[in-house]
Design a protein around this motif. Structure first.
Motif, mmCIF file in Angstrom:
data_model
loop_
_atom_site.group_PDB
_atom_site.id
_atom_site.type_symbol
_atom_site.label_atom_id
_atom_site.label_comp_id
_atom_site.label_asym_id
_atom_site.label_seq_id
_atom_site.Cartn_x
_atom_site.Cartn_y
_atom_site.Cartn_z
ATOM 1 N N ALA A 70 1.832 -3.480 9.295
ATOM 2 C CA ALA A 70 1.524 -4.624 8.423
ATOM 3 C C ALA A 70 0.415 -4.300 7.424
ATOM 4 C CB ALA A 70 1.131 -5.833 9.270
ATOM 5 N N LEU A 71 -0.529 -3.455 7.820
ATOM 6 C CA LEU A 71 -1.627 -3.086 6.913
ATOM 7 C C LEU A 71 -1.126 -2.317 5.709
ATOM 8 C CD1 LEU A 71 -4.357 -1.895 9.443
ATOM 9 C CD2 LEU A 71 -4.182 -4.118 8.309
ATOM 10 N N THR A 72 -0.133 -1.478 5.919
ATOM 11 C CA THR A 72 0.333 -0.621 4.828
ATOM 12 C C THR A 72 1.494 -1.202 4.044
ATOM 13 O OG1 THR A 72 1.759 0.610 6.358
ATOM 14 C CG2 THR A 72 -0.456 1.494 5.952
ATOM 15 N N LEU A 78 -2.615 -9.685 4.861
ATOM 16 C CA LEU A 78 -2.868 -8.512 5.696
ATOM 17 C C LEU A 78 -2.446 -7.240 4.972
ATOM 18 C CD1 LEU A 78 -4.011 -7.756 8.437
ATOM 19 C CD2 LEU A 78 -1.739 -8.057 9.418
ATOM 20 N N GLY A 79 -1.305 -7.293 4.327
ATOM 21 C CA GLY A 79 -0.792 -6.133 3.604
ATOM 22 C C GLY A 79 -1.273 -6.107 2.157
ATOM 23 N N PRO A 80 -0.828 -5.116 1.420
ATOM 24 C CA PRO A 80 -1.242 -4.952 0.017
ATOM 25 C C PRO A 80 -0.906 -6.188 -0.826
ATOM 26 C CG PRO A 80 -0.033 -3.020 0.786
ATOM 27 C CD PRO A 80 0.091 -4.068 1.857
ATOM 28 N N GLY A 81 -1.715 -6.387 -1.868
ATOM 29 C CA GLY A 81 -1.448 -7.458 -2.818
ATOM 30 C C GLY A 81 -2.458 -8.584 -2.813
ATOM 31 N N ALA A 82 -3.269 -8.666 -1.787
ATOM 32 C CA ALA A 82 -4.296 -9.709 -1.715
ATOM 33 C C ALA A 82 -5.638 -9.098 -2.100
ATOM 34 C CB ALA A 82 -4.369 -10.282 -0.301
ATOM 35 N N PRO A 83 -6.598 -9.916 -2.506
ATOM 36 C CA PRO A 83 -7.938 -9.398 -2.796
ATOM 37 C C PRO A 83 -8.525 -8.723 -1.555
ATOM 38 C CG PRO A 83 -7.738 -11.680 -3.532
ATOM 39 C CD PRO A 83 -6.503 -11.361 -2.736
ATOM 40 N N PRO A 84 -9.363 -7.696 -1.744
ATOM 41 C CA PRO A 84 -9.926 -6.960 -0.606
ATOM 42 C C PRO A 84 -10.621 -7.847 0.428
ATOM 43 C CG PRO A 84 -10.430 -5.817 -2.652
ATOM 44 C CD PRO A 84 -9.794 -7.124 -3.027
ATOM 45 N N ARG A 87 -8.019 -9.551 2.516
ATOM 46 C CA ARG A 87 -7.370 -8.592 3.415
ATOM 47 C C ARG A 87 -8.281 -8.243 4.588
ATOM 48 N NH1 ARG A 87 -4.662 -3.490 1.201
ATOM 49 N NH2 ARG A 87 -3.605 -3.713 3.201
ATOM 50 N N LEU A 88 -9.581 -8.106 4.304
ATOM 51 C CA LEU A 88 -10.539 -7.775 5.359
ATOM 52 C C LEU A 88 -10.608 -8.893 6.398
ATOM 53 C CD1 LEU A 88 -12.471 -5.488 6.128
ATOM 54 C CD2 LEU A 88 -14.260 -6.684 4.859
ATOM 55 N N ALA A 89 -10.690 -10.130 5.938
ATOM 56 C CA ALA A 89 -10.713 -11.270 6.861
ATOM 57 C C ALA A 89 -9.407 -11.334 7.656
ATOM 58 C CB ALA A 89 -10.944 -12.566 6.091
ATOM 59 N N ALA A 90 -8.285 -11.112 6.999
ATOM 60 C CA ALA A 90 -6.987 -11.140 7.686
ATOM 61 C C ALA A 90 -6.894 -10.023 8.723
ATOM 62 C CB ALA A 90 -5.851 -11.013 6.670
ATOM 63 N N PHE A 91 -7.454 -8.857 8.399
ATOM 64 C CA PHE A 91 -7.454 -7.748 9.347
ATOM 65 C C PHE A 91 -8.218 -8.124 10.615
ATOM 66 C CE2 PHE A 91 -9.897 -4.184 11.100
ATOM 67 C CZ PHE A 91 -8.858 -3.390 11.575
ATOM 68 N N PHE A 92 -9.419 -8.661 10.462
ATOM 69 C CA PHE A 92 -10.208 -9.012 11.646
ATOM 70 C C PHE A 92 -9.572 -10.172 12.418
ATOM 71 C CE2 PHE A 92 -13.316 -6.170 9.833
ATOM 72 C CZ PHE A 92 -13.806 -5.551 10.963
ATOM 73 N N ASP A 93 -8.933 -11.104 11.723
ATOM 74 C CA ASP A 93 -8.182 -12.154 12.421
ATOM 75 C C ASP A 93 -7.072 -11.524 13.270
ATOM 76 O OD1 ASP A 93 -9.665 -14.242 11.342
ATOM 77 O OD2 ASP A 93 -8.148 -14.788 9.839
ATOM 78 N N ALA A 94 -6.361 -10.565 12.685
ATOM 79 C CA ALA A 94 -5.259 -9.907 13.398
ATOM 80 C C ALA A 94 -5.767 -9.092 14.583
ATOM 81 C CB ALA A 94 -4.470 -9.020 12.435
ATOM 82 N N VAL A 95 -6.908 -8.442 14.428
ATOM 83 C CA VAL A 95 -7.478 -7.663 15.528
ATOM 84 C C VAL A 95 -7.904 -8.587 16.668
ATOM 85 C CG1 VAL A 95 -9.414 -6.188 16.217
ATOM 86 C CG2 VAL A 95 -8.154 -5.685 14.121
ATOM 87 N N TRP A 125 -8.478 2.431 11.421
ATOM 88 C CA TRP A 125 -9.075 1.128 11.125
ATOM 89 C C TRP A 125 -10.339 1.285 10.301
ATOM 90 C CZ3 TRP A 125 -8.683 -2.303 16.153
ATOM 91 C CH2 TRP A 125 -7.333 -2.593 16.397
ATOM 92 N N HIS A 126 -11.140 2.282 10.604
ATOM 93 C CA HIS A 126 -12.357 2.501 9.826
ATOM 94 C C HIS A 126 -12.013 2.827 8.383
ATOM 95 C CE1 HIS A 126 -15.742 4.752 8.128
ATOM 96 N NE2 HIS A 126 -16.460 3.816 8.755
ATOM 97 N N ALA A 127 -11.037 3.665 8.157
ATOM 98 C CA ALA A 127 -10.633 4.003 6.785
ATOM 99 C C ALA A 127 -10.165 2.751 6.041
ATOM 100 C CB ALA A 127 -9.538 5.062 6.800
ATOM 101 N N HIS A 128 -9.400 1.925 6.714
ATOM 102 C CA HIS A 128 -8.897 0.696 6.099
ATOM 103 C C HIS A 128 -10.053 -0.252 5.752
ATOM 104 C CE1 HIS A 128 -6.150 -2.589 5.251
ATOM 105 N NE2 HIS A 128 -6.815 -3.355 6.115
ATOM 106 N N VAL A 129 -10.905 -0.503 6.726
ATOM 107 C CA VAL A 129 -12.014 -1.446 6.530
ATOM 108 C C VAL A 129 -12.993 -0.929 5.478
ATOM 109 C CG1 VAL A 129 -14.023 -2.508 7.672
ATOM 110 C CG2 VAL A 129 -11.791 -2.505 8.804
ATOM 111 N N SER A 130 -13.363 0.338 5.553
ATOM 112 C CA SER A 130 -14.322 0.867 4.573
ATOM 113 C C SER A 130 -13.722 0.866 3.171
ATOM 114 C CB SER A 130 -14.816 2.266 4.968
ATOM 115 O OG SER A 130 -13.771 3.194 4.985
ATOM 116 N N GLY A 131 -12.428 1.124 3.050
ATOM 117 C CA GLY A 131 -11.782 1.066 1.733
ATOM 118 C C GLY A 131 -11.810 -0.334 1.147
ATOM 119 N N LEU A 132 -11.554 -1.326 1.975
ATOM 120 C CA LEU A 132 -11.588 -2.711 1.499
ATOM 121 C C LEU A 132 -13.005 -3.136 1.130
ATOM 122 C CD1 LEU A 132 -9.094 -4.395 4.011
ATOM 123 C CD2 LEU A 132 -8.696 -3.843 1.593
ATOM 124 N N ILE A 133 -13.977 -2.721 1.927
ATOM 125 C CA ILE A 133 -15.376 -3.058 1.619
ATOM 126 C C ILE A 133 -15.793 -2.417 0.305
ATOM 127 C CG2 ILE A 133 -17.781 -2.704 2.354
ATOM 128 C CD1 ILE A 133 -16.706 -2.954 5.281
#
Length: 183
Positions: A70-72, A78-84, A87-95, A125-133
């Motif tokens: 879903a991340l990719t 959660l996936g591409p197309g939303a503001p960073p 996406r970050l908030a959606a990622f932590f909700d999903a986790v 996950w770190h790569a994803h989160v740090s990229g969004l930040i």
């Protein structure tokens, strides 16, 4: 390509491990016990997973496959197309949702892991989160902040919230931290 019998054994071992974890503490879930419950030889379990840490890592990885996809390539946020930040908030909700559905598995992985920071799940996950930040707030030390945010999930306090069913509170707190950080 994995042989059909090897794939069946892998699934049987993971299923047996999860069933044992649902009724036993990690210290009582030996490789012998897993092998017996899965109906395979002890050597098969060791050959396939190496040790208990490898077995717990495989079990966690089997749980995060859908989230990783879903991340990719999933739909926003959660996936591409939303503001960073979204996406970050959606990622932590999903986790948090994933962890709440797999509390014992995640806790067993934490307990068995000797090098969690280098596990494939954490690295991805770190790569994803740090990229969004970095995309949302270039002035922040994205690498460090990502470690801090992800590290906040690895605590007895978070485990207590998950076990007591306070997942909504936990998710709201994480969203609030993210919103504040990215202002």
């Amino acid at each position: 390509m994995e042989r059909a019998d090897a794939a069946r054994n892998r699934q049987a071992i993971l299923r047996a491990t999860e069933e044992l974890l649902s009724t036993h503490e990690l210290s009582d879930v030996s490789m012998d016990r897993v092998a017996a419950a899965a109906g395979v030889g002890k050597g098969t379990v060791f050959h396939r997973f190496g040790n208990r840490e490898g077995l717990m890592r495989a079990l966690v990885e089997s749980r995060v496959e859908q989230l990783s996809a879903a991340l990719t390539s999933g739909p926003p946020p959660l996936g591409p197309g939303a503001p960073p930040a979204s996406r970050l908030a959606a990622f932590f909700d999903a986790v948090v949702e994933l962890a709440s559905k797999n509390v014992k598995v995640m806790a067993a992985f934490e307990q068995a892991s000797t090098d969690r920071l280098n596990s494939p799940v954490y690295v991805a996950w770190h790569a994803h989160v740090s990229g969004l930040i970095a995309a949302a707030s270039p002035g922040l030390d994205a690498d460090l902040v990502a470690h801090l945010l992800l590290g906040s999930l690895h605590s007895d306090l978070v485990l207590r919230f998950l076990k007591s069913g306070e997942t909504d509170r936990l998710a709201a707190g994480l969203r609030s931290m993210i919103e504040t950080l990215l202002r």
